[in-house]
Scaffold this active site. Structure first.
Site, PDB file in Angstrom:
ATOM      1  N   THR A 100      37.040  44.893  39.917  1.00  0.00           N
ATOM      2  CA  THR A 100      37.248  45.984  40.878  1.00  0.00           C
ATOM      3  C   THR A 100      37.836  47.236  40.217  1.00  0.00           C
ATOM      4  O   THR A 100      37.393  48.351  40.493  1.00  0.00           O
ATOM      5  CB  THR A 100      38.257  45.533  41.970  1.00  0.00           C
ATOM      6  OG1 THR A 100      38.089  44.142  42.206  1.00  0.00           O
ATOM      7  CG2 THR A 100      38.103  46.329  43.229  1.00  0.00           C
TER       8      THR A 100
ATOM      9  N   HIS B 277      38.287  44.266  49.533  1.00  0.00           N
ATOM     10  CA  HIS B 277      38.046  42.856  49.191  1.00  0.00           C
ATOM     11  C   HIS B 277      37.543  42.103  50.426  1.00  0.00           C
ATOM     12  O   HIS B 277      37.381  40.888  50.384  1.00  0.00           O
ATOM     13  CB  HIS B 277      39.339  42.191  48.700  1.00  0.00           C
ATOM     14  CG  HIS B 277      39.738  42.562  47.300  1.00  0.00           C
ATOM     15  ND1 HIS B 277      38.835  42.734  46.272  1.00  0.00           N
ATOM     16  CD2 HIS B 277      40.964  42.776  46.741  1.00  0.00           C
ATOM     17  CE1 HIS B 277      39.480  43.035  45.152  1.00  0.00           C
ATOM     18  NE2 HIS B 277      40.767  43.082  45.415  1.00  0.00           N
TER      19      HIS B 277
ATOM     20  N   LYS C 185      42.100  40.885  29.404  1.00  0.00           N
ATOM     21  CA  LYS C 185      41.143  40.797  28.295  1.00  0.00           C
ATOM     22  C   LYS C 185      39.838  41.513  28.605  1.00  0.00           C
ATOM     23  O   LYS C 185      39.253  42.160  27.754  1.00  0.00           O
ATOM     24  CB  LYS C 185      40.841  39.325  28.012  1.00  0.00           C
ATOM     25  CG  LYS C 185      41.838  38.635  27.122  1.00  0.00           C
ATOM     26  CD  LYS C 185      41.209  37.339  26.655  1.00  0.00           C
ATOM     27  CE  LYS C 185      42.135  36.589  25.712  1.00  0.00           C
ATOM     28  NZ  LYS C 185      41.617  35.235  25.450  1.00  0.00           N
TER      29      LYS C 185
HETATM   30  P1  A3P Z   1      40.649  39.308  32.945  1.00  0.00           P
HETATM   31  O1  A3P Z   1      41.912  38.857  33.598  1.00  0.00           O
HETATM   32  O2  A3P Z   1      39.649  38.202  32.783  1.00  0.00           O
HETATM   33  O3  A3P Z   1      40.872  40.026  31.673  1.00  0.00           O
HETATM   34  P2  A3P Z   1      40.082  43.259  39.290  1.00  0.00           P
HETATM   35  O4  A3P Z   1      40.005  44.634  38.775  1.00  0.00           O
HETATM   36  O5  A3P Z   1      39.020  42.921  40.284  1.00  0.00           O
HETATM   37  O6  A3P Z   1      41.456  42.923  39.709  1.00  0.00           O
HETATM   38  O7  A3P Z   1      39.720  42.317  38.056  1.00  0.00           O
HETATM   39  C1  A3P Z   1      40.558  42.260  36.929  1.00  0.00           C
HETATM   40  C2  A3P Z   1      39.758  41.792  35.749  1.00  0.00           C
HETATM   41  O8  A3P Z   1      38.963  42.896  35.271  1.00  0.00           O
HETATM   42  C3  A3P Z   1      40.673  41.379  34.601  1.00  0.00           C
HETATM   43  O9  A3P Z   1      39.958  40.359  33.913  1.00  0.00           O
HETATM   44  C4  A3P Z   1      40.757  42.676  33.817  1.00  0.00           C
HETATM   45  O10 A3P Z   1      41.175  42.503  32.488  1.00  0.00           O
HETATM   46  C5  A3P Z   1      39.332  43.178  33.924  1.00  0.00           C
HETATM   47  N1  A3P Z   1      39.216  44.627  33.680  1.00  0.00           N
HETATM   48  C6  A3P Z   1      40.075  45.602  34.069  1.00  0.00           C
HETATM   49  N2  A3P Z   1      39.659  46.794  33.624  1.00  0.00           N
HETATM   50  C7  A3P Z   1      38.525  46.589  32.942  1.00  0.00           C
HETATM   51  C8  A3P Z   1      37.634  47.438  32.215  1.00  0.00           C
HETATM   52  N3  A3P Z   1      37.848  48.731  32.129  1.00  0.00           N
HETATM   53  N4  A3P Z   1      36.551  46.873  31.617  1.00  0.00           N
HETATM   54  C9  A3P Z   1      36.331  45.544  31.718  1.00  0.00           C
HETATM   55  N5  A3P Z   1      37.139  44.687  32.372  1.00  0.00           N
HETATM   56  C10 A3P Z   1      38.229  45.195  32.976  1.00  0.00           C
END
Ligand code: A3P
Length: 327
Positions: free
Chosen positions: A68, A134, A294
């Protein structure tokens, strides 16, 4: 404005099935999904009663921890690129969390001290608005009205095992912020809840399938993206998204590398190093660095045992039976 289908939802709350094992929220089951009480008590009713969709709104939808934050950054930078060129040194994404650039519809309303002010803030956003949610597709603020009057939805879906591990780690970290100790919430417990379809926003497979079906039925209104494909081809995914949102990159912009600059600006490496994302808190009080970990595919295997992985695969396979969708 019509009051939606949820008159009395807040008062019904105490009678809905309860799940207390998922920190830091108390979840209730409503219309087949397990959602935080605060969403059901305040966020969803307010989203239905006080939110007026506009035809040019862009709604970014996801099951939690599916990408997200990244989607918010990409959509915001793309839609606002005339006012904020991605190369500008004071670009909002170099100063603020993506969560402060793109509010969550139901969460901003659920957590607002002053609901009128929060609703007015959403109204005051310039068109085209970029908002996030969400909520499952079936619980969007009056889906019929959304489909008829409101704009486009971009959904991002992720391998359930990676979303689950990301969610479990986030929960432990973010719970500290709200004074709840989630240290004893084990990954095995999180897996068991997920497989029983009883975690936050679960069943995950149903969340995904609803949007996937909507994207097939109304492909001009709902774009279905996969996090893993976005990792493989960020610029290609961004072009698809821009075209879908009605602001495709022109050949001249592509020539100048505007799309590549946005993908770069929104990359994990860049966003992770922004001070607001390293040290700040989002508007909802969560430490912003909890959203950047990550950002890879397949990290679940560094946390789950193969047996846990199998449990999730089996539960998801069972849940998806007959849907035509697969991860
Ligand atoms: P991981 O915990 O597997 O690293 P959300 O944004 O829906 O809360 O999801 C968070 C997930 O997206 C985390 O995964 C986070 O590290 C990853 N995320 C956040 N920013 C990102 C980016 N710019 N590029 C790729 N993944 C990213």
């Amino acid at each position: 404005m019509d009051s939606g289908r949820d008159d009395g939802l807040a008062s019904e709350l105490a009678n809905l099935p309860l799940e207390t094992r998922y920190p830091p929220f108390t979840l209730r089951q409503y219309a087949g999904f397990w959602l935080p009480e605060v969403t059901l008590a305040r966020g969803l009713p307010a989203a239905r009663d006080r939110f007026a969709p506009r035809p040019d709104d862009v709604l970014l939808a996801s099951f939690p921890k599916s990408g997200t934050t990244w989607l918010k950054a990409l959509a915001f930078a793309t839609v606002r690129r005339a006012a904020h060129p991605p190369s500008s040194h004071d670009h909002p994404l170099r100063r603020r969390s993506p969560h402060d650039c793109v509010p969550f519809l139901e969460i901003s309303l659920a957590l607002a001290d002053d609901m009128d002010a929060a609703a007015a803030d959403l109204d005051a956003l310039p068109s085209p608005r970029v908002l996030a949610t969400h909520l499952p597709f079936s619980l969007l603020p009056v889906p019929g009205r959304l489909a008829a009057a409101a704009g486009r939805i971009v959904y991002v879906c992720r391998d359930p095992k990676d979303a689950l591990v990301s969610s479990w780690l986030f929960t432990r970290k973010a719970s500290e912020n709200v004074g709840v100790d989630a240290g004893s919430f084990s990954l095995r417990e999180a897996v068991e809840l997920f497989c029983a379809g009883r975690g936050l926003s679960c069943p995950q497979w149903r969340h995904v399938v609803e949007y996937w079906e909507a994207s097939r039925n109304e492909h001009h209104r709902v774009l279905f993206l996969r996090y893993e494909q976005m990792l493989r081809d960020p610029v290609g995914s961004l072009r698809t998204m821009a075209e879908f949102m009605g602001c495709a990159f022109s050949p001249e912009e592509e020539e100048r590398g505007v799309d590549r600059a946005i993908a770069e600006l929104c990359s994990m490496e860049e966003l992770k190093n922004v001070e607001a994302n390293r040290k700040g808190r989002t508007g909802s009080g969560v430490k912003a660095d909890a959203f950047f970990r990550k950002g890879v595919a397949g990290d679940w295997s560094n946390h789950m045992t193969p047996e846990m992985g199998k449990m999730v695969d089996e539960a998801v396979k069972h849940g998806l039976r007959g849907s035509g969708f697969s991860f």
